[in-house]
Design an enzyme around this catalytic site. Structure first.
Site, PDB file in Angstrom:
ATOM      1  N   GLY A  11      39.723  26.878  38.583  1.00 22.08           N
ATOM      2  CA  GLY A  11      39.809  28.349  38.618  1.00 22.08           C
ATOM      3  C   GLY A  11      41.229  28.867  38.553  1.00 22.08           C
ATOM      4  O   GLY A  11      41.676  29.623  39.425  1.00 22.08           O
ATOM      5  N   SER A  13      42.666  30.759  36.059  1.00 17.99           N
ATOM      6  CA  SER A  13      42.956  31.861  35.128  1.00 17.99           C
ATOM      7  C   SER A  13      43.673  33.012  35.824  1.00 17.99           C
ATOM      8  O   SER A  13      44.321  33.826  35.168  1.00 17.99           O
ATOM      9  CB  SER A  13      41.660  32.380  34.493  1.00 17.99           C
ATOM     10  OG  SER A  13      40.868  33.022  35.466  1.00 17.99           O
ATOM     11  N   GLY A  15      44.920  34.753  40.094  1.00 18.60           N
ATOM     12  CA  GLY A  15      44.896  34.699  41.551  1.00 18.60           C
ATOM     13  C   GLY A  15      45.471  33.443  42.188  1.00 18.60           C
ATOM     14  O   GLY A  15      46.500  32.906  41.769  1.00 18.60           O
ATOM     15  N   GLY A  17      44.373  30.363  42.384  1.00 15.57           N
ATOM     16  CA  GLY A  17      44.365  29.136  41.579  1.00 15.57           C
ATOM     17  C   GLY A  17      45.551  29.082  40.639  1.00 15.57           C
ATOM     18  O   GLY A  17      46.220  28.038  40.519  1.00 15.57           O
ATOM     19  N   SER A 141      37.428  30.555  52.840  1.00 12.74           N
ATOM     20  CA  SER A 141      37.642  31.974  53.115  1.00 12.74           C
ATOM     21  C   SER A 141      37.405  32.186  54.598  1.00 12.74           C
ATOM     22  O   SER A 141      36.723  31.381  55.244  1.00 12.74           O
ATOM     23  CB  SER A 141      36.617  32.795  52.327  1.00 12.74           C
ATOM     24  OG  SER A 141      36.608  34.147  52.737  1.00 12.74           O
ATOM     25  N   TYR A 154      27.885  35.433  49.652  1.00 17.33           N
ATOM     26  CA  TYR A 154      29.222  34.830  49.609  1.00 17.33           C
ATOM     27  C   TYR A 154      29.493  34.031  50.882  1.00 17.33           C
ATOM     28  O   TYR A 154      29.953  32.879  50.830  1.00 17.33           O
ATOM     29  CB  TYR A 154      30.266  35.938  49.433  1.00 17.33           C
ATOM     30  CG  TYR A 154      31.701  35.446  49.392  1.00 17.33           C
ATOM     31  CD1 TYR A 154      32.165  34.689  48.323  1.00 17.33           C
ATOM     32  CD2 TYR A 154      32.596  35.762  50.408  1.00 17.33           C
ATOM     33  CE1 TYR A 154      33.479  34.250  48.275  1.00 17.33           C
ATOM     34  CE2 TYR A 154      33.910  35.329  50.367  1.00 17.33           C
ATOM     35  CZ  TYR A 154      34.348  34.577  49.298  1.00 17.33           C
ATOM     36  OH  TYR A 154      35.660  34.139  49.250  1.00 17.33           O
TER      37      TYR A 154
HETATM   38  P1  NAP Z   1      40.160  35.427  41.300  1.00 15.96           P
HETATM   39  O1  NAP Z   1      41.483  35.908  40.833  1.00 15.96           O
HETATM   40  O2  NAP Z   1      38.935  36.174  40.900  1.00 15.96           O
HETATM   41  O3  NAP Z   1      40.041  33.884  40.893  1.00 15.96           O
HETATM   42  C1  NAP Z   1      38.818  33.200  40.881  1.00 15.96           C
HETATM   43  C2  NAP Z   1      38.930  32.093  39.870  1.00 15.96           C
HETATM   44  O4  NAP Z   1      37.707  31.332  39.876  1.00 15.96           O
HETATM   45  C3  NAP Z   1      39.102  32.624  38.439  1.00 15.96           C
HETATM   46  O5  NAP Z   1      40.028  31.804  37.776  1.00 15.96           O
HETATM   47  C4  NAP Z   1      37.714  32.444  37.828  1.00 15.96           C
HETATM   48  O6  NAP Z   1      37.707  32.255  36.446  1.00 15.96           O
HETATM   49  C5  NAP Z   1      37.319  31.158  38.527  1.00 15.96           C
HETATM   50  N1  NAP Z   1      35.905  30.867  38.355  1.00 15.96           N
HETATM   51  C6  NAP Z   1      34.835  31.667  38.577  1.00 15.96           C
HETATM   52  N2  NAP Z   1      33.704  31.024  38.237  1.00 15.96           N
HETATM   53  C7  NAP Z   1      34.075  29.796  37.793  1.00 15.96           C
HETATM   54  C8  NAP Z   1      33.369  28.667  37.306  1.00 15.96           C
HETATM   55  N3  NAP Z   1      32.030  28.668  37.176  1.00 15.96           N
HETATM   56  N4  NAP Z   1      34.078  27.550  36.972  1.00 15.96           N
HETATM   57  C9  NAP Z   1      35.427  27.520  37.073  1.00 15.96           C
HETATM   58  N5  NAP Z   1      36.149  28.571  37.497  1.00 15.96           N
HETATM   59  C10 NAP Z   1      35.475  29.686  37.859  1.00 15.96           C
HETATM   60  O7  NAP Z   1      40.114  35.421  42.905  1.00 15.96           O
HETATM   61  P2  NAP Z   1      40.986  34.575  43.976  1.00 15.96           P
HETATM   62  O8  NAP Z   1      41.177  35.477  45.127  1.00 15.96           O
HETATM   63  O9  NAP Z   1      42.161  33.944  43.362  1.00 15.96           O
HETATM   64  O10 NAP Z   1      39.901  33.485  44.386  1.00 15.96           O
HETATM   65  C11 NAP Z   1      40.237  32.108  44.518  1.00 15.96           C
HETATM   66  C12 NAP Z   1      39.490  31.533  45.719  1.00 15.96           C
HETATM   67  O11 NAP Z   1      39.940  32.203  46.889  1.00 15.96           O
HETATM   68  C13 NAP Z   1      37.971  31.732  45.663  1.00 15.96           C
HETATM   69  O12 NAP Z   1      37.318  30.554  46.073  1.00 15.96           O
HETATM   70  C14 NAP Z   1      37.731  32.848  46.658  1.00 15.96           C
HETATM   71  O13 NAP Z   1      36.444  32.772  47.230  1.00 15.96           O
HETATM   72  C15 NAP Z   1      38.827  32.567  47.663  1.00 15.96           C
HETATM   73  N6  NAP Z   1      39.186  33.708  48.526  1.00 15.96           N
HETATM   74  C16 NAP Z   1      39.646  34.872  47.994  1.00 15.96           C
HETATM   75  C17 NAP Z   1      39.967  35.934  48.846  1.00 15.96           C
HETATM   76  C18 NAP Z   1      40.473  37.265  48.339  1.00 15.96           C
HETATM   77  O14 NAP Z   1      40.513  38.229  49.114  1.00 15.96           O
HETATM   78  N7  NAP Z   1      40.910  37.375  47.103  1.00 15.96           N
HETATM   79  C19 NAP Z   1      39.815  35.775  50.226  1.00 15.96           C
HETATM   80  C20 NAP Z   1      39.356  34.574  50.732  1.00 15.96           C
HETATM   81  C21 NAP Z   1      39.051  33.547  49.867  1.00 15.96           C
HETATM   82  P3  NAP Z   1      37.358  33.437  35.398  1.00 15.96           P
HETATM   83  O15 NAP Z   1      38.641  34.147  35.163  1.00 15.96           O
HETATM   84  O16 NAP Z   1      36.878  32.719  34.181  1.00 15.96           O
HETATM   85  O17 NAP Z   1      36.324  34.300  36.029  1.00 15.96           O
END
Ligand code: NAP
Length: 281
Positions: A11, A13, A15, A17, A141, A154
């Site tokens: 993941g 693309s 944030g 990751g 999370s 979630y």
């Molecule tokens: P994000 O920017 O939406 O990043 C999520 C990433 O996961 C994107 O690269 C997305 O790719 C990818 N993804 C979604 N479905 C996928 C699949 N089937 N196979 C491979 N990749 C996939 O959000 P983020 O905040 O960085 O999230 C990263 C992690 O942090 C997640 O596990 C999330 O639950 C966790 N988290 C986030 C927060 C927050 O407030 N942001 C808080 C706690 C935990 P696409 O671009 O293709 O959709």
């Protein structure tokens, strides 16, 4: 073949990751930065180039819901680098709404990415991690510890992820593999923009929960004003990657630590409900 340590991140693309991939490369790792759609690699490529780490980052397709793509990406790492030292299970999707609104299928699809996706990647990676005494990290999370209103699917998925990895951690440790979960609170990434269904649609069909839903959005908007950056959350992942003795569980901010501390001492569940209940009024 290489002597440098190699980490695969899912993941990337956007944030956390993306930031983890760049920071790991800056820290001297070979990074296999994976995306489900390699057509969405522009932000990643730009960040990698800006950091001057192009030679240490390989971009590869991996959709965590597609077992063949998981197996192919792991094989590619071994063919290219001869070793896999660490995996960061980061890919995830949010899902808002209560069960009557979003239905059971939405629960299944949310678990498919956030839970079964990590299970699939973990299973494919473990033999290679074992060969080098490697480590497995998941970006969970606070929602993996605290059931938050209107985040049922979630939180169910992240609770499942943490249960899986807390169970695995001691088993994997007997073979030299260390397992950790990283628990961010709010992070200013693309996460909220990627939420399905969209917020206005949810409020429209909230029925008896409409007032509670509106109050929830108002309360949590305040929490997101305190959001940390993706780079800050990624720094916590890199700390775990680099630690001599990585902890099993780590929060990425003081806000997350404060809420986790309430949960981890909450024997009858009342302390958490005293925090989350008022979000709905
Ligand atoms: P994000 O920017 O939406 O990043 C999520 C990433 O996961 C994107 O690269 C997305 O790719 C990818 N993804 C979604 N479905 C996928 C699949 N089937 N196979 C491979 N990749 C996939 O959000 P983020 O905040 O960085 O999230 C990263 C992690 O942090 C997640 O596990 C999330 O639950 C966790 N988290 C986030 C927060 C927050 O407030 N942001 C808080 C706690 C935990 P696409 O671009 O293709 O959709």
């Amino acid at each position: 073949m290489t002597a440098l340590r190699t980490v695969l991140v899912t993941g990337t693309s956007s944030g956390i990751g993306l930031a983890t991939a760049v920071r790991a490369a800056e820290a001297g790792w070979h990074v296999v930065a994976t995306l489900r759609d390699t057509g969405r690699d522009q932000a990643l490529r730009a960040a990698v180039e800006a950091a001057g780490v192009t030679d240490r980052v390989r971009i590869t397709r991996l959709d965590v819901t597609d077992p063949q793509s998981v197996a192919a990406a792991v094989s590619e790492v071994i063919d290219e680098y001869g070793r896999l030292d660490a995996v960061v299970n980061n890919a995830g999707v949010g899902r808002l709404g209560t069960v009557e609104q979003i239905g059971v299928e939405a629960f299944r699809s949310t678990l498919e990415v956030n839970f079964f996706g990590a299970v699939e990647v973990t299973k494919a990676a473990l033999p290679h991690l074992r060969a080098v005494g490697g480590r497995l990290i998941a970006v969970s999370s606070l929602g993996g510890l605290i059931g938050q209103p209107f985040n049922e699917a979630y939180c169910a998925a992240k609770f499942a992820l943490e249960g899986f990895l807390e169970s695995l951690a001691t088993v994997a440790a007997t073979t030299g593999v260390r397992v950790s979960v990283v628990e961010p609170g709010p992070v200013a990434s693309e996460f909220v923009a990627h939420l399905e269904p969209s917020v206005p649609g949810l409020i429209e069909n909230a029925g008896p929960y409409e007032a509670a839903f509106k109050a929830y959005f108002a309360s949590t908007a305040g929490l997101f004003e305190q959001a940390q950056s993706s780079a800050e959350a990624a720094a916590a992942v890199i700390d775990v990657l680099s630690a001599e003795e990585p902890p099993f569980r780590v929060q990425t901010s003081d806000l997350a630590r404060g809420l986790a501390a309430i949960k981890l001492a909450d024997l009858d569940g009342s302390a958490v409900q005293a925090v989350t209940g008022p979000w709905l009024t």
